[in-house]
Design a protein around this motif. Structure first.
Motif, PDB file in Angstrom:
ATOM      1  N   GLY A  24       0.820  -1.209   0.000  1.00  0.00           N
ATOM      2  CA  GLY A  24       0.000   0.000   0.000  1.00  0.00           C
ATOM      3  C   GLY A  24       0.851   1.256   0.000  1.00  0.00           C
ATOM      4  O   GLY A  24       0.550   2.222  -0.712  1.00  0.00           O
ATOM      5  N   THR A  25       1.916   1.255   0.778  1.00  0.00           N
ATOM      6  CA  THR A  25       2.780   2.433   0.825  1.00  0.00           C
ATOM      7  C   THR A  25       3.401   2.676  -0.554  1.00  0.00           C
ATOM      8  O   THR A  25       3.475   3.814  -1.020  1.00  0.00           O
ATOM      9  CB  THR A  25       3.871   2.253   1.896  1.00  0.00           C
ATOM     10  OG1 THR A  25       3.258   1.824   3.113  1.00  0.00           O
ATOM     11  CG2 THR A  25       4.610   3.552   2.145  1.00  0.00           C
ATOM     12  N   ALA A  57       2.071   1.875  -3.369  1.00  0.00           N
ATOM     13  CA  ALA A  57       1.002   2.410  -4.223  1.00  0.00           C
ATOM     14  C   ALA A  57       0.801   3.903  -3.944  1.00  0.00           C
ATOM     15  O   ALA A  57       0.565   4.688  -4.864  1.00  0.00           O
ATOM     16  CB  ALA A  57      -0.291   1.640  -3.995  1.00  0.00           C
ATOM     17  N   GLY A  58       0.907   4.300  -2.674  1.00  0.00           N
ATOM     18  CA  GLY A  58       0.779   5.721  -2.329  1.00  0.00           C
ATOM     19  C   GLY A  58       1.887   6.561  -2.957  1.00  0.00           C
ATOM     20  O   GLY A  58       1.639   7.657  -3.459  1.00  0.00           O
ATOM     21  N   PHE A  59       3.103   6.037  -2.933  1.00  0.00           N
ATOM     22  CA  PHE A  59       4.209   6.737  -3.617  1.00  0.00           C
ATOM     23  C   PHE A  59       3.879   6.916  -5.102  1.00  0.00           C
ATOM     24  O   PHE A  59       4.141   7.971  -5.689  1.00  0.00           O
ATOM     25  CB  PHE A  59       5.508   5.935  -3.496  1.00  0.00           C
ATOM     26  CG  PHE A  59       6.355   6.295  -2.297  1.00  0.00           C
ATOM     27  CD1 PHE A  59       7.090   7.473  -2.279  1.00  0.00           C
ATOM     28  CD2 PHE A  59       6.440   5.453  -1.204  1.00  0.00           C
ATOM     29  CE1 PHE A  59       7.881   7.804  -1.186  1.00  0.00           C
ATOM     30  CE2 PHE A  59       7.224   5.772  -0.104  1.00  0.00           C
ATOM     31  CZ  PHE A  59       7.945   6.954  -0.090  1.00  0.00           C
ATOM     32  N   ALA A  70       1.522   9.632  -5.888  1.00  0.00           N
ATOM     33  CA  ALA A  70       2.156  10.950  -5.811  1.00  0.00           C
ATOM     34  C   ALA A  70       3.266  11.127  -6.842  1.00  0.00           C
ATOM     35  O   ALA A  70       4.055  12.070  -6.745  1.00  0.00           O
ATOM     36  CB  ALA A  70       2.688  11.170  -4.395  1.00  0.00           C
ATOM     37  N   LYS A 105       5.909   9.081  -7.792  1.00  0.00           N
ATOM     38  CA  LYS A 105       7.219   8.435  -7.663  1.00  0.00           C
ATOM     39  C   LYS A 105       7.203   7.058  -8.333  1.00  0.00           C
ATOM     40  O   LYS A 105       6.130   6.535  -8.678  1.00  0.00           O
ATOM     41  CB  LYS A 105       7.592   8.288  -6.183  1.00  0.00           C
ATOM     42  CG  LYS A 105       7.780   9.622  -5.471  1.00  0.00           C
ATOM     43  CD  LYS A 105       9.062  10.294  -5.928  1.00  0.00           C
ATOM     44  CE  LYS A 105       9.199  11.692  -5.368  1.00  0.00           C
ATOM     45  NZ  LYS A 105      10.298  12.441  -5.992  1.00  0.00           N
ATOM     46  N   PHE A 148      -4.264  14.948  -0.869  1.00  0.00           N
ATOM     47  CA  PHE A 148      -4.841  13.643  -1.188  1.00  0.00           C
ATOM     48  C   PHE A 148      -5.925  13.287  -0.190  1.00  0.00           C
ATOM     49  O   PHE A 148      -5.808  13.568   0.995  1.00  0.00           O
ATOM     50  CB  PHE A 148      -3.771  12.560  -1.135  1.00  0.00           C
ATOM     51  CG  PHE A 148      -2.648  12.775  -2.109  1.00  0.00           C
ATOM     52  CD1 PHE A 148      -2.805  12.464  -3.451  1.00  0.00           C
ATOM     53  CD2 PHE A 148      -1.426  13.298  -1.685  1.00  0.00           C
ATOM     54  CE1 PHE A 148      -1.766  12.667  -4.361  1.00  0.00           C
ATOM     55  CE2 PHE A 148      -0.393  13.501  -2.581  1.00  0.00           C
ATOM     56  CZ  PHE A 148      -0.555  13.189  -3.917  1.00  0.00           C
ATOM     57  N   ILE A 202      -1.693   3.699   1.913  1.00  0.00           N
ATOM     58  CA  ILE A 202      -1.641   4.535   0.713  1.00  0.00           C
ATOM     59  C   ILE A 202      -1.336   5.986   1.114  1.00  0.00           C
ATOM     60  O   ILE A 202      -0.471   6.644   0.520  1.00  0.00           O
ATOM     61  CB  ILE A 202      -3.000   4.522  -0.027  1.00  0.00           C
ATOM     62  CG1 ILE A 202      -3.514   3.107  -0.241  1.00  0.00           C
ATOM     63  CG2 ILE A 202      -2.915   5.312  -1.331  1.00  0.00           C
ATOM     64  CD1 ILE A 202      -2.820   2.284  -1.238  1.00  0.00           C
ATOM     65  N   ASN A 205       0.173   7.008   3.708  1.00  0.00           N
ATOM     66  CA  ASN A 205       1.574   7.106   4.131  1.00  0.00           C
ATOM     67  C   ASN A 205       2.510   7.245   2.937  1.00  0.00           C
ATOM     68  O   ASN A 205       3.435   8.058   2.950  1.00  0.00           O
ATOM     69  CB  ASN A 205       1.977   5.850   4.922  1.00  0.00           C
ATOM     70  CG  ASN A 205       1.338   5.810   6.298  1.00  0.00           C
ATOM     71  OD1 ASN A 205       0.895   6.826   6.817  1.00  0.00           O
ATOM     72  ND2 ASN A 205       1.290   4.624   6.894  1.00  0.00           N
ATOM     73  N   GLY A 206       2.271   6.438   1.910  1.00  0.00           N
ATOM     74  CA  GLY A 206       3.129   6.502   0.728  1.00  0.00           C
ATOM     75  C   GLY A 206       3.062   7.873   0.077  1.00  0.00           C
ATOM     76  O   GLY A 206       4.088   8.476  -0.261  1.00  0.00           O
ATOM     77  N   ALA A 207       1.842   8.390  -0.077  1.00  0.00           N
ATOM     78  CA  ALA A 207       1.684   9.704  -0.708  1.00  0.00           C
ATOM     79  C   ALA A 207       2.321  10.785   0.158  1.00  0.00           C
ATOM     80  O   ALA A 207       2.953  11.720  -0.353  1.00  0.00           O
ATOM     81  CB  ALA A 207       0.193   9.989  -0.928  1.00  0.00           C
ATOM     82  N   LEU A 228       4.832  10.410   2.333  1.00  0.00           N
ATOM     83  CA  LEU A 228       6.288  10.277   2.259  1.00  0.00           C
ATOM     84  C   LEU A 228       6.808  10.900   0.963  1.00  0.00           C
ATOM     85  O   LEU A 228       7.829  11.591   0.952  1.00  0.00           O
ATOM     86  CB  LEU A 228       6.690   8.795   2.324  1.00  0.00           C
ATOM     87  CG  LEU A 228       6.682   8.157   3.716  1.00  0.00           C
ATOM     88  CD1 LEU A 228       6.706   6.632   3.606  1.00  0.00           C
ATOM     89  CD2 LEU A 228       7.862   8.650   4.553  1.00  0.00           C
ATOM     90  N   ALA A 229       6.077  10.649  -0.125  1.00  0.00           N
ATOM     91  CA  ALA A 229       6.480  11.217  -1.418  1.00  0.00           C
ATOM     92  C   ALA A 229       6.435  12.739  -1.358  1.00  0.00           C
ATOM     93  O   ALA A 229       7.338  13.422  -1.873  1.00  0.00           O
ATOM     94  CB  ALA A 229       5.574  10.699  -2.532  1.00  0.00           C
ATOM     95  N   LEU A 243       9.395  14.024   0.484  1.00  0.00           N
ATOM     96  CA  LEU A 243      10.586  13.859  -0.351  1.00  0.00           C
ATOM     97  C   LEU A 243      10.704  14.986  -1.373  1.00  0.00           C
ATOM     98  O   LEU A 243      11.789  15.470  -1.673  1.00  0.00           O
ATOM     99  CB  LEU A 243      10.480  12.503  -1.066  1.00  0.00           C
ATOM    100  CG  LEU A 243      11.734  11.838  -1.588  1.00  0.00           C
ATOM    101  CD1 LEU A 243      12.780  11.712  -0.493  1.00  0.00           C
ATOM    102  CD2 LEU A 243      11.379  10.443  -2.124  1.00  0.00           C
ATOM    103  N   LYS A 244       9.544  15.399  -1.886  1.00  0.00           N
ATOM    104  CA  LYS A 244       9.528  16.488  -2.879  1.00  0.00           C
ATOM    105  C   LYS A 244       9.665  17.846  -2.211  1.00  0.00           C
ATOM    106  O   LYS A 244       9.735  18.861  -2.901  1.00  0.00           O
ATOM    107  CB  LYS A 244       8.194  16.464  -3.657  1.00  0.00           C
ATOM    108  CG  LYS A 244       8.045  15.314  -4.619  1.00  0.00           C
ATOM    109  CD  LYS A 244       6.810  15.499  -5.523  1.00  0.00           C
ATOM    110  CE  LYS A 244       5.540  15.030  -4.850  1.00  0.00           C
ATOM    111  NZ  LYS A 244       4.342  15.047  -5.721  1.00  0.00           N
ATOM    112  N   TYR A 256       7.774   7.486  10.718  1.00  0.00           N
ATOM    113  CA  TYR A 256       8.295   8.520   9.813  1.00  0.00           C
ATOM    114  C   TYR A 256       7.790   9.919  10.183  1.00  0.00           C
ATOM    115  O   TYR A 256       7.962  10.855   9.408  1.00  0.00           O
ATOM    116  CB  TYR A 256       7.954   8.178   8.354  1.00  0.00           C
ATOM    117  CG  TYR A 256       8.807   7.033   7.821  1.00  0.00           C
ATOM    118  CD1 TYR A 256      10.117   7.250   7.415  1.00  0.00           C
ATOM    119  CD2 TYR A 256       8.312   5.741   7.760  1.00  0.00           C
ATOM    120  CE1 TYR A 256      10.907   6.208   6.946  1.00  0.00           C
ATOM    121  CE2 TYR A 256       9.099   4.685   7.301  1.00  0.00           C
ATOM    122  CZ  TYR A 256      10.398   4.925   6.895  1.00  0.00           C
ATOM    123  OH  TYR A 256      11.184   3.901   6.443  1.00  0.00           O
TER     124      TYR A 256
END
Ligand SMILES: Cc1ncc(C[n+]2csc(CCOP(=O)(O)OP(=O)(O)O)c2C)c(N)n1
Lengths: 313, 275
Positions: A60-61, A63-65, A68, A70, B67, B129, B131-133, B135-136, B139-140, B170
């Protein structure tokens, strides 16, 4: 023959890609030392994320990247990643069509001595049923480097199968590599041997042995298991009229099944699948386990003789 | 319009009323859907979409957008109602909900619907999801935020707790989770099926900043989003006490309205109540 571990090539190429493309991020589930993503971590600590022992969460993480913008490479042992994370791959990656690179490590008999809990022989089957996910298993370290690069460029989800132990080099730097395009490594007239990953070297070995028996075998390196390069496969089989597939995976639902499904519908010919025969493995070192499970050049040779016999009947 | 609209509380309450009417009409027409969990989430989504999220209906993939992930995907009609009110698509389109070729499928699909960034419907996946967004975004060097709404029953899923550790580890202060704490799930009351025990305490123990509010009180909701945004180096969760079926007398706090479409007569009464 020179042998290099596919994971070594994977880890090194990831670093090179990281240098070229700042959008590449690498996620691992507490196996960075085994997956060799620690090389990327050393070079780009800010772009490396250890999610811990959380294979559902890492999918999932990742997929989140991707949402956004990446390009995430998510890494774990293949059995745990695809087993624990299958439903997340199903919805958050495949159905959502996210640009996630799913990298399964320690595939097949890689950690033979660890035994069945650690031996992914079902991962191709698990991924094949999901629409839109490309499945790639390079034949050697040279091809692994090209595959990692191509995976990063490919827009869409992809499953990359990475072995732990050294395998012989069977391709050359100059060989072209295109995702989805099977490569004929040796031409022949009597039978088509279709192999993937570490079994490609064994297919070539079998072809050598068969030649001494007067049988001319064509050997195809099917590095992309999905989508199937139907054109190359059908052209070869229409010429030879007999097929043996070889994979470091169960014969149920894997590469051999994919080929069989194609041929049954389009051009039925005698076919044998070399792979794990619907059983669990045992704890044994890599080569010994390959012998026990029948993942050998000898098994390929015998299967070839069987399909050719069938054709003569 | 990219920034939130800063609607007044009376304007927000008017939007919430319209959203509830949309939800009832959508599920009625489609003869399916989950009105109970839509109506509990309505006020939260109202404030989020009207006043908080920086999104651009003209350019849903705008690369600096905030998001929102609806992890409890069965509340899709509430999300569609919010997206519609924010201007992502016209009201008529709402009533294509659940039709075969509609852009508004039964559960959210990022491939179909403008403004939807992730598929959901399989409970448990949204926080990862987010978390991923988030983190991205870090990073940006971007100030984008990631919001995610979870059901309370959904919290039974183990992945949520894996993800809670990730957010805290994080220090993702750009993540804001919202728990629609309506105390009901599919089979019955949470406390009968499987209790969550001390829910705020559990999130706190996972190193989250916890904001506990009445999820139907618009000023409280707005304040909670502002407080969440102000907290640094720690993710925030808004535990919003809600009533499943809120706004329709015969649906409130009724398990049977988890997944049931109102009949013609029921719709009429409900719309009358939401005039
Ligand atoms: C992984 C998964 N398991 C089961 C379901 C079926 N399901 C849909 S909604 C629901 C209950 C959800 O309860 P809750 O999260 O409390 O949502 P709410 O009450 O707010 O509607 C269940 C079990 C599902 N969608 N996904």
């Amino acid at each position: 023959m020179t042998k290099i571990a596919p994971r070594q090539a994977y880890g090194e190429e990831l670093v090179r890609l990281g240098q070229e493309n700042p959008d590449i991020v690498v996620l691992d589930a507490d196996v960075a030392k085994a997956s060799m993503t620690y090389l990327f971590k050393e070079k780009f600590p800010e772009r490396f994320f250890d999610l811990g022992i959380s294979e559902s969460d890492i999918v999932g993480t990742g997929a989140g990247f991707a949402v956004a913008g990446k390009i995430p490479f998510i890494n774990a042992y293949a059995n745990f990643l695809l087993g624990n994370g299958w439903e997340q791959i199903h919805i958050s990656v495949a159905y959502a069509n996210q640009n996630v690179k799913i990298v399964g490590h320690n595939i097949g008999a890689s950690s033979g001595k660890d035994g069945p809990t650690h031996l992914p022989f079902e991962d191709i089957a698990l991924m094949r049923v999901l629409p839109g996910i490309m499945i790639v298993e390079p034949a050697d370290a040279i091809e692994m480097r090209k595959a990692v690069r191509a995976a990063a460029q490919h827009q869409g989800p992809i499953y990359l199968r990475v072995g732990r132990l050294p395998v012989p080099l069977v391709t050359c730097e100059e060989d072209p590599f295109e995702l989805g395009k099977a490569r004929i490594l040796r031409e022949g007239q009597d039978v088509t041997i279709i192999a993937t990953g570490a079994m490609v070297a064994k297919g070539l070995e079998a072809a050598e042995e068969l030649a001494s028996l007067g049988i001319s075998a064509e050997v195809i390196n099917l590095h992309t298991i999905k989508p199937l390069d139907e054109e190359t496969l059908l052209r070869s089989v229409q010429k030879t009229g007999a097929v043996v597939t070889a994979e470091e995976h169960t014969i149920l639902g894997g590469m051999g099944s994919a080929v069989a499904e194609l041929l049954v519908e389009e051009f039925p010919v005698p076919l044998q699948r070399v792979g794990v025969k619907d059983r669990f493995a045992v704890c044994a070192p890599y080569d010994e386990l390959h012998n026990i499970l029948g993942l050998t050049a000898k098994a390929i040779t015998q299967s070839v003789q069987r399909v050719i016999r069938k054709n003569r009947q | 319009m990219i920034q939130g609209k800063s609607l007044s509380h009376s304007e927000l309450s008017e939007v919430a009323r319209r959203m509830r009417r949309h939800i009832l009409k959508m599920t009625h027409k489609a003869k399916g859907g989950h009105p109970g969990g839509c109506l509990s989430a309505t006020d939260l989504l109202d404030v989020l979409y009207m006043n908080v999220l920086r999104v651009d209906p003209q350019n849903p993939h705008w690369d600096k957008r905030d998001f929102f992930f609806l992890s409890k995907g069965h509340a899709a009609p509430a999300l569609y109602a919010a997206l519609c009110e924010r201007g992502f698509f016209p009201e008529e389109e709402l009533f294509t909900f659940r039709e075969a070729e509609s852009r508004l499928p039964a559960y959210p699909s990022c491939e179909s619907t403008p403004g939807v960034d992730m598929a959901s419907g399989s409970l448990g996946q949204g926080l990862s999801i987010a978390n991923g967004a988030a983190l991205a975004a870090k990073l940006k060097g971007s100030d984008q935020r990631a919001y995610v709404m979870l059901g309370d029953g959904e919290l039974h899923e183990g992945q949520v707790w894996e993800a809670m550790l990730t957010t805290a580890h994080y220090h993702l202060d750009n993540v804001c989770a919202i728990v629609d704490y309506n105390k009901l799930q599919l089979d019955g009351r949470l406390d009968e099926v499987k209790s969550l025990g001390d829910l705020p305490g559990k999130w706190r123990a996972f190193d989250w900043n916890v904001l506990e509010i009445d999820g139907h009180d618009l000023p409280q909701i707005e304040k909670a989003f502002a407080q969440a945004q102000a907290v640094k180096l720690q993710p925030s969760v808004i535990i919003a006490h809600t009533i499943k079926g809120k706004g329709v007398s015969f649906m409130e706090d009724q398990v049977d309205w988890h997944a049931a479409a109102p009949s013609d007569a029921e719709l009429k009464i409900a719309l009358e109540e939401l005039k």
